[in-house]
Structures are given as structure tokens and as C-alpha cells.
Motif scaffolding. Structure first.
Motif: not given
Length: 540
Positions: A293-311
Motif C-alpha cells: 500500500a505504501t508503494k502504491m501511495a508513492i506511485h500515486a504521489a508521483m502521478v499527482d505531482r506530475m499533474d501539478q507540474e502540468i498545471g
């Protein structure tokens, strides 16, 4: 007269012609790395991706868009318009090629066709194409060669020259650095070249392993996945049905299918929380459940940050008053990855998960969930390995925003689509060498309406995994396995193998796959790499 015509062609095609940006759209292609089909909110995901979701609601979502199952072949297909095997960028039986292959002289990249039309060309992020960046037609580049540590610029190149990292890199994060460079390029463009259009290739490394993310991003997802991949798949599938993305049932987990490459020493280093099979969540130990679950949380955080930067990137386009006149594409180079390995400095089990000293990979359990509703992962050519979101946002050219497009399409279609938009015809030869026909089709007609782009087939081969799609029929096989046959009209999840019911269709599609293989081998054999280049590049 023929000599004069040839001279005029060379002058018109190769001489830069300054074209006002208002006359031709800018183009931004954003590529994620190892992101699953369902990782975006607008494709059924649970990760916060408001900027990409907004692009989708104001643009188009393609539901059957394909990549090549791997990073470097996809980048070759995207930037040349050819299957990677045709241009030595993926291996062919007996001919070598792959991540170390060198393209033929005629296999030009997109900037070579845009620059004569007055376009400035920029690159920010991962490259993974043969040769350096600037000679490939780009005016500026940040080449992120360091793919093993998101918290250091060491090993990267700026305009093909090595970067000297700052002494204090405590604020450095690769995903942010990509957009910092992209914004710097755009600001310079607005200041010095505002009368010209631009093409910007923004290629993120994330969410490719190692799973590295900022602590504050990880914290937002820390407990989001403790119910496991079974529940996550069901929830994402339900949202996909609500969105009307496709008509299919959810594929079953394949507990016997693990990573594509086995590294037993890595499993030892990663400890008892790691598991390399997508078995039912309830069968995991409490320690394994928390670790996964922690690994998936990090994966999600990476996608989230990418979206923030695309913003931030979108905000810059708005500040330049160029958002409406810019075609933005977004896709992923392959499906989510089942790989589990340790490299690039190793893994410290005492380090905080997601930090620079850790080296974690998503693995087959949550990779299966990220690829919902499909089977398999990166490297396989089942739908889970080759399906990607494709978002196209272009306010000046798309008159029905928010719609879905169901036509099958592929990375090889991006170049002909862009050339079609710009009314550019590729020349018949390059430096006296004939340019072979390319397999891609323009998707421009699908921008206007949900129509099927007619084509003979779509074809895949990667590390012995092979597939062909003709209409709604797909023939697919993992390396060493028998052919499987699916009707993708109602079974995108590849749950019901029809090979035994339709042996004649298997034979028909196999013959087409073989003809494409032979034609590709004949083309590649003319400039085959030396036999010393048998191996693909280091597995990225």
C-alpha cells in the motif's frame, strides 16, 4: 525543368520560413513513463489529476490508443511515425536492433519537418532516442539521463552538455525540474520568438521506478490503498463504466504472472514486505499489505505531482495567451510496470520509502490495478501493456469538447496527424535516399467526429511478445505461448479466448502478422546493425 523543380523543392522544404504563430498552432506533446491506463481521474482513477482532467473535459479522450509496450520503442514510433522495428529501435529476429539501435538517415524526427515551417523546437525530460538531442532538430533541450534518482540532477545534460549539479540539491525533484526547464524555454520563446510557432516535447520520467516522491505528496495518499489491489480494481472499473469508456468485463487477476524479469537478489534486499505475484489481497501478511500500500501511495504521489507540474505548464501557456492555439497531447509510453529490481545505488531498507536512498518498484499487484480493466503489464502486448490514455486539447480546433473517441490508434499516428494539421507533405526522399511509406494514419478526422480511422492493421512485437489487431479482432501471444484470439468490440479485457472457436480467423490474422514481420525485416535488413548489437539497451 526537372532540375529546377528539384531545386525549388529543396529551397522550400529545407529553408526555414518564418510563419506567424497565429497562423499555425503550437504543439505540446506530454509523455508519462510507466503510467497505467486508469491512473488519471478522467480514465477512472482515484489519483488527484485535476489539470489533466480539465484538459480532457475541454478536449477529447481516445479510449483505444496504443503504445509499443516499452519506453524506447514508443519514443521512436512517436517521433518518427514508424514502428520501432522498422527503424532499428526495437529488436527483430536475427537482425538485432533495440535500445542501442541507430535509425536510418531517412528516419527523421518530427522537428526536421517542423523547422522548415518556422517552428522552434524544444525538449524537456527523458530522451531515450539514439543520438544527441540538438542534432535531432531541437533548439533547446534538458536531457534527463539520470533515471535512478529523482532527487539529483547528476548525469543530466543541458543542450547536450553535462550539467554540474548544485552543491545543495535539497529542493531538487526531477518532475519539477522538467517543467522548470519547459517554462524557461517558453518564456524565452515569448520574449524572442513570439512571431514563430513552437513544438515542445515534454517527457516526464515519472512514475517510472524508482518510486521517489516528495514526502508531502506521499502523505496525502499514505492510507488510501490499505484495502488492496482487488478493491482498487473494482472501484476503478466501476468508475470506467460510469464514464462509458468501453464495453467489457473486468479481467481476472493472474496470480501466476509476475515481473517480466526475475531478480531474486532484489527480493532479498527488499525484505519480507515484498511479493512478486498478484495474489488475492487477503492472502498477504499484514506486513506485505502495508508495504504494498505504501508503494502504491508513492506511485500515486508521483502521478499527482506530475499533474501539478502540468498545471504550471498550462498556466505559462495562458500567460502567453497561447493556450487556445496550442494542441496539447498527453499519453504514456507503456502500461504500468510489474518489474521488481534494485539498481542505481541500491536500496536502504531503513530509509523512508520514496526517499533517495530507497529503491522500490510498483510490482505486479498494483500494476494490475493501475492497468484496470486490462491484463498484463509493460513489456507484454496484451492490452495492459500497450493501452494508454490519449488526451487531445485544442480549443481553436476541437469543436465538441469533452467527447470520447473510440477509433483504434497508435503512437505512429501522431506524426501524420501533426503534419496533416499543418498541411505538410513529407518528401519522397532524404539526401537522395527514398523514404519508405510509414504505417501511421492522421487522426485529424477524429478530432471533428467520433469516426473510425480506416487502416489495414496495427502490429506489435517486443521481446517475443506479439500481436496484431485487424478491426475489432486481436491476435496476441506472450513469448513462447500459443496465439489467443479476442473480439475487442466487447472484450477489451481479453477474458474470453476465441482461438478454438475461430481457427480460421487465427490463421488469417497470423498470416497478416507474419507478412508485416517479413516486410519489416526486409526494410531493416538493408541497414541492419552489426551483430554485436544483439542486446537491447539496459532495461528501462
Amino acid at each position: 525543368m526537372r532540375s529546377l523543380a528539384a531545386l525549388l523543392f529543396v529551397f522550400c522544404f529545407l529553408t526555414p520560413q518564418i510563419v506567424a504563430a497565429a497562423d499555425k498552432p503550437n504543439i505540446v506533446f506530454i509523455l508519462a513513463d510507466d503510467m497505467g491506463y486508469s491512473d488519471l481521474g478522467c480514465y477512472g482513477g482515484d489519483i488527484e489529476t485535476p489539470n489533466l482532467d480539465q484538459l480532457a473535459s475541454n478536449g477529447l479522450r481516445f479510449t483505444q490508443f496504443y503504445n509499443t509496450a516499452r519506453c524506447w520503442p514508443t519514443r521512436a514510433a512517436l517521433m518518427t511515425g514508424y514502428y520501432a522495428q522498422q527503424v532499428h529501435r526495437d529488436a527483430l529476429p536475427g537482425l538485432g536492433g533495440g535500445g542501442g539501435g541507430k535509425r536510418q538517415a531517412w528516419a527523421r524526427l518530427l522537428p526536421d519537418f517542423l523547422a522548415p515551417q518556422g517552428y522552434r523546437n524544444y525538449h524537456s525530460g527523458k530522451w531515450h532516442i539514439d543520438g544527441k538531442v540538438l542534432p535531432a532538430g531541437f533548439d533547446r533541450s534538458l536531457d534527463m539521463r539520470n533515471q535512478g534518482n529523482f532527487f539529483s540532477a547528476k548525469g543530466n545534460a543541458l543542450d547536450d552538455q553535462p550539467i554540474q549539479p548544485a552543491e545543495d540539491e535539497s529542493d531538487y525533484y526531477a518532475t519539477t525540474a522538467v517543467v522548470d526547464h519547459a517554462i524557461d524555454c517558453l518564456k524565452e520563446h515569448a520574449d524572442k520568438y513570439s512571431e514563430q510557432p513552437f513544438f515542445h516535447y515534454v517527457a516526464f520520467i515519472c512514475p517510472h521506478f524508482p518510486l521517489h516522491a516528495k514526502p508531502e505528496d506521499i502523505a496525502r495518499y499514505h492510507d488510501n490503498y490499505v484495502d488492496g489491489w482487488d478493491k482498487m480494481r473494482q472501484q476503478r472499473y466501476a468508475r470506467q463504466q460510469e464514464l462509458g469508456l468501453m464495453e467489457t468485463e473486468l479481467s481476472a487477476l493472474e496470480p501466476d504472472v509476475g515481473p517480466p524479469y526475475h531478480f531474486p537478489e532484489a527480493l532479498k534486499k527488499l525484505g519480507p514486505g515484498e511479493i512478486n505475484r498478484p495474489i488475492p489481497w487477503k492472502d498477504l501478511t499484514a506486513e506485505q499489505q502495508r508495504f504494498q500500500a505504501t508503494k502504491m501511495a508513492i506511485h500515486a504521489a508521483m502521478v499527482d505531482r506530475m499533474d501539478q507540474e502540468i498545471g504550471r505548464l498550462i498556466a505559462q501557456l495562458k500567460a502567453m495567451d497561447q493556450l487556445d492555439n496550442t494542441i496539447i497531447f498527453f499519453a504514456s509510453d507503456n502500461g504500468a510496470s510489474a518489474e521488481i529490481m534494485v539498481r542505481s545505488g541500491g536500496h536502504d531498507p531503513n530509509a523512508a520509502p520514496g526517499s533517495a536512498a530507497s529503491y522500490l518498484c510498483l510490482g505486479p499487484g498494483f500494476s494490475s490495478a493501475c492497468n484496470t480493466p486490462f491484463r498484463r503489464h509493460k513489456t507484454w502486448v496484451h492490452e495492459g501493456g500497450i493501452s494508454t490514455p490519449l488526451i487531445v486539447h485544442w480549443p481553436a480546433g476541437i469543436k465538441s469538447p469533452g467527447e470520447l473517441r473510440q477509433t483504434p490508434a497508435h503512437m505512429v499516428d501522431i506524426m501524420p496527424t501533426i503534419l496533416d494539421v499543418l498541411h505538410i507533405e513529407k518528401p519522397g526522399e532524404w539526401n537522395g535516399e527514398p523514404i519508405p511509406p510509414a504505417p501511421g494514419k492522421s487522426l485529424l478526422p477524429a478530432f471533428a467526429a467520433d469516426k473510425t480511422i480506416e487502416r489495414d492493421s496495427l502490429w506489435w512485437l517486443h521481446e517475443g511478445n506479439r500481436a496484431i489487431r485487424v478491426g475489432d479482432w486481436k491476435l496476441v501471444a506472450a513469448k513462447g505461448d500459443a496465439w489467443e484470439l479476442y473480439d475487442l468490440r466487447t472484450d477489451r479485457a481479453e477474458s474470453h479466448d476465441l482461438a478454438n472457436q475461430h481457427p480460421e480467423k487465427v490463421q488469417e490474422l497470423e498470416a497478416i502478422w507474419n507478412r508485416q514481420l517479413e516486410a519489416t525485416k526486409q526494410l531493416a535488413a538493408k541497414t541492419a546493425p552489426a551483430k554485436s548489437n544483439k542486446k537491447s539497451a539496459e532495461k528501462k
